[in-house]
Design a protein around this motif. Structure first.
Motif, PDB file in Angstrom:
ATOM      1  N   GLU A  35       0.871  -1.175   0.000  1.00 35.07           N
ATOM      2  CA  GLU A  35       0.000   0.000   0.000  1.00 35.07           C
ATOM      3  C   GLU A  35       0.901   1.215   0.000  1.00 35.07           C
ATOM      4  OE1 GLU A  35      -2.438  -0.336   3.469  1.00 35.07           O
ATOM      5  OE2 GLU A  35      -0.883   0.391   4.798  1.00 35.07           O
ATOM      6  N   SER A  36       0.334   2.350  -0.400  1.00 34.08           N
ATOM      7  CA  SER A  36       1.161   3.536  -0.481  1.00 34.08           C
ATOM      8  C   SER A  36       0.309   4.789  -0.390  1.00 34.08           C
ATOM      9  CB  SER A  36       1.943   3.548  -1.797  1.00 34.08           C
ATOM     10  OG  SER A  36       2.882   4.590  -1.800  1.00 34.08           O
ATOM     11  N   ILE A  37       0.967   5.874  -0.089  1.00 37.48           N
ATOM     12  CA  ILE A  37       0.369   7.202  -0.145  1.00 37.48           C
ATOM     13  C   ILE A  37       0.701   7.766  -1.517  1.00 37.48           C
ATOM     14  CG2 ILE A  37       0.446   9.515   0.863  1.00 37.48           C
ATOM     15  CD1 ILE A  37       1.429   8.145   3.477  1.00 37.48           C
ATOM     16  N   ALA A  38      -0.258   8.415  -2.156  1.00 37.63           N
ATOM     17  CA  ALA A  38      -0.064   8.938  -3.513  1.00 37.63           C
ATOM     18  C   ALA A  38       1.179   9.821  -3.611  1.00 37.63           C
ATOM     19  CB  ALA A  38      -1.303   9.689  -3.976  1.00 37.63           C
ATOM     20  N   ASN A  39       1.415  10.668  -2.617  1.00 38.83           N
ATOM     21  CA  ASN A  39       2.583  11.552  -2.655  1.00 38.83           C
ATOM     22  C   ASN A  39       3.892  10.755  -2.670  1.00 38.83           C
ATOM     23  OD1 ASN A  39       1.063  13.869  -2.738  1.00 38.83           O
ATOM     24  ND2 ASN A  39       1.215  14.261  -0.544  1.00 38.83           N
ATOM     25  N   ASN A  40       3.921   9.628  -1.972  1.00 42.25           N
ATOM     26  CA  ASN A  40       5.118   8.791  -2.005  1.00 42.25           C
ATOM     27  C   ASN A  40       5.329   8.197  -3.392  1.00 42.25           C
ATOM     28  OD1 ASN A  40       5.382   9.362   0.698  1.00 42.25           O
ATOM     29  ND2 ASN A  40       4.691   7.368   1.392  1.00 42.25           N
ATOM     30  N   LEU A  41       4.231   7.819  -4.045  1.00 43.96           N
ATOM     31  CA  LEU A  41       4.329   7.298  -5.413  1.00 43.96           C
ATOM     32  C   LEU A  41       4.823   8.381  -6.372  1.00 43.96           C
ATOM     33  CD1 LEU A  41       1.031   5.222  -5.613  1.00 43.96           C
ATOM     34  CD2 LEU A  41       3.363   4.324  -5.483  1.00 43.96           C
ATOM     35  N   VAL A  42       4.322   9.598  -6.183  1.00 41.53           N
ATOM     36  CA  VAL A  42       4.757  10.728  -7.011  1.00 41.53           C
ATOM     37  C   VAL A  42       6.274  10.890  -6.903  1.00 41.53           C
ATOM     38  CG1 VAL A  42       4.734  13.265  -7.138  1.00 41.53           C
ATOM     39  CG2 VAL A  42       2.586  11.999  -7.027  1.00 41.53           C
ATOM     40  N   ASP A  43       6.778  10.842  -5.683  1.00 42.79           N
ATOM     41  CA  ASP A  43       8.219  11.008  -5.460  1.00 42.79           C
ATOM     42  C   ASP A  43       9.025   9.832  -6.010  1.00 42.79           C
ATOM     43  OD1 ASP A  43       7.647  13.390  -4.181  1.00 42.79           O
ATOM     44  OD2 ASP A  43       7.773  12.528  -2.167  1.00 42.79           O
ATOM     45  N   THR A  44       8.576   8.623  -5.741  1.00 40.95           N
ATOM     46  CA  THR A  44       9.310   7.431  -6.168  1.00 40.95           C
ATOM     47  C   THR A  44       9.335   7.294  -7.683  1.00 40.95           C
ATOM     48  OG1 THR A  44       8.729   6.267  -4.142  1.00 40.95           O
ATOM     49  CG2 THR A  44       9.409   4.904  -6.002  1.00 40.95           C
ATOM     50  N   LEU A  45       8.192   7.533  -8.314  1.00 41.54           N
ATOM     51  CA  LEU A  45       8.073   7.307  -9.755  1.00 41.54           C
ATOM     52  C   LEU A  45       8.313   8.574 -10.578  1.00 41.54           C
ATOM     53  CD1 LEU A  45       4.911   5.014  -9.679  1.00 41.54           C
ATOM     54  CD2 LEU A  45       7.320   4.317  -9.808  1.00 41.54           C
ATOM     55  N   THR A  46       8.537   9.682  -9.894  1.00 44.41           N
ATOM     56  CA  THR A  46       8.713  10.991 -10.533  1.00 44.41           C
ATOM     57  C   THR A  46       7.635  11.249 -11.582  1.00 44.41           C
ATOM     58  OG1 THR A  46      10.382  10.184 -12.111  1.00 44.41           O
ATOM     59  CG2 THR A  46      11.194  11.137 -10.043  1.00 44.41           C
ATOM     60  N   ILE A  47       6.392  11.151 -11.124  1.00 45.59           N
ATOM     61  CA  ILE A  47       5.223  11.424 -11.955  1.00 45.59           C
ATOM     62  C   ILE A  47       4.556  12.682 -11.411  1.00 45.59           C
ATOM     63  CG2 ILE A  47       2.923  10.592 -12.609  1.00 45.59           C
ATOM     64  CD1 ILE A  47       3.978   7.759 -12.507  1.00 45.59           C
ATOM     65  N   ASP A  48       4.117  13.544 -12.301  1.00 45.23           N
ATOM     66  CA  ASP A  48       3.399  14.756 -11.937  1.00 45.23           C
ATOM     67  C   ASP A  48       2.183  14.413 -11.059  1.00 45.23           C
ATOM     68  OD1 ASP A  48       2.754  17.718 -12.620  1.00 45.23           O
ATOM     69  OD2 ASP A  48       0.905  16.628 -13.107  1.00 45.23           O
ATOM     70  N   ARG A  49       1.939  15.224 -10.031  1.00 47.89           N
ATOM     71  CA  ARG A  49       0.859  14.953  -9.081  1.00 47.89           C
ATOM     72  C   ARG A  49      -0.514  14.849  -9.764  1.00 47.89           C
ATOM     73  NH1 ARG A  49       3.134  15.094  -4.273  1.00 47.89           N
ATOM     74  NH2 ARG A  49       4.796  16.552  -3.818  1.00 47.89           N
ATOM     75  N   SER A  50      -0.790  15.750 -10.687  1.00 51.18           N
ATOM     76  CA  SER A  50      -2.099  15.701 -11.338  1.00 51.18           C
ATOM     77  C   SER A  50      -2.212  14.464 -12.236  1.00 51.18           C
ATOM     78  CB  SER A  50      -2.375  16.976 -12.142  1.00 51.18           C
ATOM     79  OG  SER A  50      -1.406  17.153 -13.146  1.00 51.18           O
TER      80      SER A  50
END
Length: 140
Positions: free
Chosen positions: A40-55
């Motif tokens: 499981e993950s928090i979306a912000n952690n995924l954004v940081d790990t995968l370097t994907i734009d938040r939107s």
């Protein structure tokens, strides 16, 4: 280096519209795999790990949730935080992705002998170690 990147992404089909015959984009598959690895993950952690734009991450999570692959639940530790996890359907897709990826690697290596496979592996680990050291990251 760019020539190698083009070569390798072509072999893996990363530039194809759909990854590993799933109908999902590279970014969507990366999200599924990362959540599958983490549990499981928090979306912000995924954004940081995968370097994907938040939107873009938000659109991916919404799409995958609508398709029944992900579910958002409130964190027991902090009700302001939503945790994202795979549903049973999402876990099934994650398992398929792992299997297809394994098959893809086996196909790539099928004509190499054990020594050549070890040489490729050692070279890949060496590249990862050097670039991680340069980027200040840790090897996973």
């Amino acid at each position: 280096m760019r020539r190698f990147n083009r070569f390798y992404t072509n072999i893996l089909g990363v530039l194809d519209k759909h990854i590993l015959g799933t109908g999902y984009s590279f970014a969507e598959v990366r999200v599924i795999i990362e959540i599958g690895i983490r549990g499981e993950s928090i979306a912000n952690n995924l954004v940081d790990t995968l370097t994907i734009d938040r939107s873009y991450m938000s659109r991916i999570v919404n799409k995958l949730s609508k398709e029944g692959l992900l579910v958002k639940v409130n964190s027991a530790a902090d009700s302001r935080v939503s945790l994202i996890r795979l549903t049973a359907k999402g876990e099934e897709l994650y398992a398929q992705l792992n299997d297809r990826s394994d098959q893809q690697i086996l196909k790539l290596m099928q004509d190499l002998d054990d020594g050549e496979i070890q040489e490729v592996y050692t070279s890949m680990m060496n590249i990862q170690e050097k670039l991680n050291k340069k980027a200040g990251e840790t090897t996973r």
